[in-house]
Scaffold this motif. Sequence first.
Motif, PDB file in Angstrom:
ATOM      1  N   ALA A   8       2.646  -1.099   4.387  1.00 44.44           N
ATOM      2  CA  ALA A   8       2.263   0.221   3.971  1.00 44.44           C
ATOM      3  C   ALA A   8       3.570   1.116   3.925  1.00 44.44           C
ATOM      4  N   GLU A   9       3.558   1.846   2.964  1.00 47.71           N
ATOM      5  CA  GLU A   9       4.608   2.835   2.719  1.00 47.71           C
ATOM      6  C   GLU A   9       4.142   4.158   2.382  1.00 47.71           C
ATOM      7  N   LEU A  68       0.927  -1.348  -0.001  1.00 44.10           N
ATOM      8  CA  LEU A  68      -0.252   0.254   0.056  1.00 44.10           C
ATOM      9  C   LEU A  68       0.803   1.327  -0.109  1.00 44.10           C
ATOM     10  N   VAL A  69       0.646   2.270  -1.033  1.00 38.31           N
ATOM     11  CA  VAL A  69       1.514   3.264  -0.947  1.00 38.31           C
ATOM     12  C   VAL A  69       0.598   4.767  -1.109  1.00 38.31           C
ATOM     13  N   ASP A  70       0.670   5.376  -0.234  1.00 37.41           N
ATOM     14  CA  ASP A  70      -0.129   6.595   0.007  1.00 37.41           C
ATOM     15  C   ASP A  70       0.765   7.327   1.126  1.00 37.41           C
ATOM     16  N   ASP A  71       0.726   8.891   0.720  1.00 36.00           N
ATOM     17  CA  ASP A  71       1.267   9.758   1.478  1.00 36.00           C
ATOM     18  C   ASP A  71       0.503  10.469   2.505  1.00 36.00           C
ATOM     19  N   ASP A  72      -0.723  10.023   2.461  1.00 36.47           N
ATOM     20  CA  ASP A  72      -1.817  10.491   3.580  1.00 36.47           C
ATOM     21  C   ASP A  72      -1.799   9.585   4.656  1.00 36.47           C
ATOM     22  N   ASP A  73      -1.186  10.014   5.713  1.00 35.44           N
ATOM     23  CA  ASP A  73      -0.862   9.185   6.835  1.00 35.44           C
ATOM     24  C   ASP A  73      -2.219   8.693   7.316  1.00 35.44           C
ATOM     25  N   VAL A  74      -3.296   9.672   7.330  1.00 33.58           N
ATOM     26  CA  VAL A  74      -4.433   9.056   8.079  1.00 33.58           C
ATOM     27  C   VAL A  74      -5.272   8.154   7.357  1.00 33.58           C
ATOM     28  N   LEU A  75      -5.487   8.279   5.957  1.00 34.89           N
ATOM     29  CA  LEU A  75      -6.084   7.345   5.134  1.00 34.89           C
ATOM     30  C   LEU A  75      -5.227   5.865   4.828  1.00 34.89           C
ATOM     31  N   ARG A  76      -3.726   6.259   4.958  1.00 34.97           N
ATOM     32  CA  ARG A  76      -2.865   5.006   4.790  1.00 34.97           C
ATOM     33  C   ARG A  76      -3.103   4.050   6.050  1.00 34.97           C
ATOM     34  N   GLY A  77      -3.089   4.589   7.223  1.00 29.97           N
ATOM     35  CA  GLY A  77      -3.258   3.966   8.547  1.00 29.97           C
ATOM     36  C   GLY A  77      -4.832   3.403   8.511  1.00 29.97           C
ATOM     37  N   ASP A 100       6.574   6.604   1.051  1.00 31.59           N
ATOM     38  CA  ASP A 100       7.392   7.039   0.011  1.00 31.59           C
ATOM     39  C   ASP A 100       7.486   6.087  -0.961  1.00 31.59           C
ATOM     40  N   PRO A 101       6.902   6.639  -2.387  1.00 29.70           N
ATOM     41  CA  PRO A 101       6.758   5.794  -3.287  1.00 29.70           C
ATOM     42  C   PRO A 101       8.179   5.209  -3.814  1.00 29.70           C
ATOM     43  N   THR A 102       9.236   5.810  -3.380  1.00 33.73           N
ATOM     44  CA  THR A 102      10.401   5.094  -3.712  1.00 33.73           C
ATOM     45  C   THR A 102      11.020   4.075  -2.912  1.00 33.73           C
ATOM     46  N   VAL A 103      10.629   4.351  -1.678  1.00 35.73           N
ATOM     47  CA  VAL A 103      10.934   3.166  -0.713  1.00 35.73           C
ATOM     48  C   VAL A 103       9.925   1.812  -0.979  1.00 35.73           C
ATOM     49  N   ALA A 104       8.892   2.120  -1.592  1.00 36.16           N
ATOM     50  CA  ALA A 104       8.067   1.039  -2.022  1.00 36.16           C
ATOM     51  C   ALA A 104       8.377   0.348  -3.237  1.00 36.16           C
ATOM     52  N   LEU A 105       9.141   1.113  -4.194  1.00 37.55           N
ATOM     53  CA  LEU A 105       9.353   0.441  -5.389  1.00 37.55           C
ATOM     54  C   LEU A 105      10.895  -0.447  -5.138  1.00 37.55           C
ATOM     55  N   VAL A 109      -0.121  -4.279  -5.785  1.00 35.89           N
ATOM     56  CA  VAL A 109       0.259  -3.041  -5.298  1.00 35.89           C
ATOM     57  C   VAL A 109      -1.176  -1.996  -5.284  1.00 35.89           C
ATOM     58  N   VAL A 110      -1.198  -1.406  -4.253  1.00 34.25           N
ATOM     59  CA  VAL A 110      -2.514  -0.405  -4.235  1.00 34.25           C
ATOM     60  C   VAL A 110      -1.723   0.827  -3.949  1.00 34.25           C
ATOM     61  N   SER A 111      -2.138   1.836  -5.026  1.00 37.81           N
ATOM     62  CA  SER A 111      -1.450   3.061  -4.759  1.00 37.81           C
ATOM     63  C   SER A 111      -2.403   4.345  -5.242  1.00 37.81           C
ATOM     64  N   ASP A 112      -2.181   5.286  -4.211  1.00 33.46           N
ATOM     65  CA  ASP A 112      -2.754   6.797  -4.601  1.00 33.46           C
ATOM     66  C   ASP A 112      -1.963   7.325  -5.987  1.00 33.46           C
ATOM     67  N   ILE A 113      -2.667   8.008  -6.548  1.00 32.11           N
ATOM     68  CA  ILE A 113      -2.140   8.818  -7.870  1.00 32.11           C
ATOM     69  C   ILE A 113      -1.464  10.011  -7.525  1.00 32.11           C
ATOM     70  N   ARG A 114      -1.928  10.791  -6.483  1.00 30.67           N
ATOM     71  CA  ARG A 114      -1.482  12.269  -6.313  1.00 30.67           C
ATOM     72  C   ARG A 114      -0.457  12.051  -5.159  1.00 30.67           C
ATOM     73  N   MET A 115       0.808  11.832  -5.571  1.00 32.27           N
ATOM     74  CA  MET A 115       1.906  11.940  -4.395  1.00 32.27           C
ATOM     75  C   MET A 115       2.903  12.738  -4.903  1.00 32.27           C
ATOM     76  N   PRO A 116       3.766  13.359  -3.984  1.00 32.03           N
ATOM     77  CA  PRO A 116       4.780  14.202  -4.213  1.00 32.03           C
ATOM     78  C   PRO A 116       5.859  13.299  -4.453  1.00 32.03           C
ATOM     79  N   LYS A 117       7.023  13.839  -5.266  1.00 33.19           N
ATOM     80  CA  LYS A 117       8.108  13.174  -5.709  1.00 33.19           C
ATOM     81  C   LYS A 117       8.187  12.267  -6.739  1.00 33.19           C
TER      82      LYS A 117
END
Length: 441
Positions: free
Chosen positions: A32-33, A8-17, A35-40, A51-59
């Motif tokens: 759960a990660e 699971l990849v999402d920069d939103d801590d609340v939603l990710r949790g 950072d997409p780079t760490v997930a990759l 893999v379940v990932s949000d589209i809108r993420m920084p970096k």
Amino acid sequence: MSEQSVLLVDDDDVLRGALEQSFELAGIAVIAERDPTVALARIDAGFDGAVVSDIRMPKMDGLELFRRIAAIDHEIPVLLMTGHGDVAMAVAALKNGAFDFIPKPFATDHLIAGARRALEMRRLVLDNRRLRAAAEETIGAEPLIGETPVMVRLRETMRQIAQADIDVLVEGETGTGKELVAVLLHRWSNRRSRPFVAVNCAALPEAVAEIELFGHDGDSRLPRTGRIEASNRGTLFLDEIESTLPAVQAKLLRVLEEREVMPVGGDLPRALDLRVIAAAKPGLDQAVEDGRFRAELLFRLDAVRLRIPPLRERRDDVPLLFGHLLHQAAERFGREVPTIDTATLAYLGQHDWPGNVRELDNLAKRLVLRVEADAPADEDGDLPLPARVDKFEEATIRATLHQVSGDVRSALAALGIPRKTFYDKLKRHEIDVEAYRPTKG
């Protein structure tokens, strides 16, 4: 990873949790990660999850993450969570191979169901890769052997149509090598790196046949990817197609005509890119005349028909094939290759081989293991080889029935012969199965 997991990849801590907890409650292992780079960095070609990932993420956004995952292995399923404004991008990603996209806001059950389907798909992909690797080893050791004109033409025709991406009907008796032909057609095609999914239509239980083939959707507790969808982009091999249930025949016809599959309980069909190879014993045309098989389905399957000749029609190939099988059996059992005497050669040429290559292979194994030596010399020494083989066959069947307490299914598995052949041999040797079953007291 020791078990299948959702990454699971999402920069939103609340939603990710919250999602992490939902997956755990559903019994799905999750990593759960933020950072997409760490997930990759967690992903390689052997990654066995989804893999379940949000589209809108920084970096790195979810689309770039998907592209990088696809570069590692295009068959790793990626589900994209997207807001309303990103739906167009998600649809484009879907066309480029993303497994699915989940528009926000979504019900958690919907996401869980999609993840289960993705995990099932990944498991099937990896299972098929292992099976393909094993099949290629077998093919390398046991090619479609034969130098008679009919076998030379068969191999030439297979080479010509392998890359034509056309559906094929393979016709042949039991033990002639129909599945081997299907595997070779796949191996020689442009789909060789894609799944090869084999389905024995005769072995599908009626109660679950449709779910097994077409999958199940519409119930988040029972999501399941069908065998047909698992063959997407690859080859679907339908063995013993003549045994397909009437209700299943109608749905198979739609798959062939529309190249799409409708899961049981689903609302929308899923597009497919596949090649279908079907195998049948002789008599499929008669089954159509008798009303046991749909004519339209036969017409769709019969774009190209390959007939594998039985051994009795290519007797000159038998010694060559038998010699190969002897060497193969000797290597397998760590024994020396026995000498083939004139009596054995005569028997090889005279016998009709109703079990074809499978029966020939069984004889090769018995000779390598010198099983005939178990028979008393004073009883069998003066008998011709066919009579000695008959006595051994009867003794082997009786010993097997004794070991399995008269259970026919277990005996068939141990002997490696078809049910009809088994019962023919019981009748010929006057063997009563009931005598080997425990008495009820």
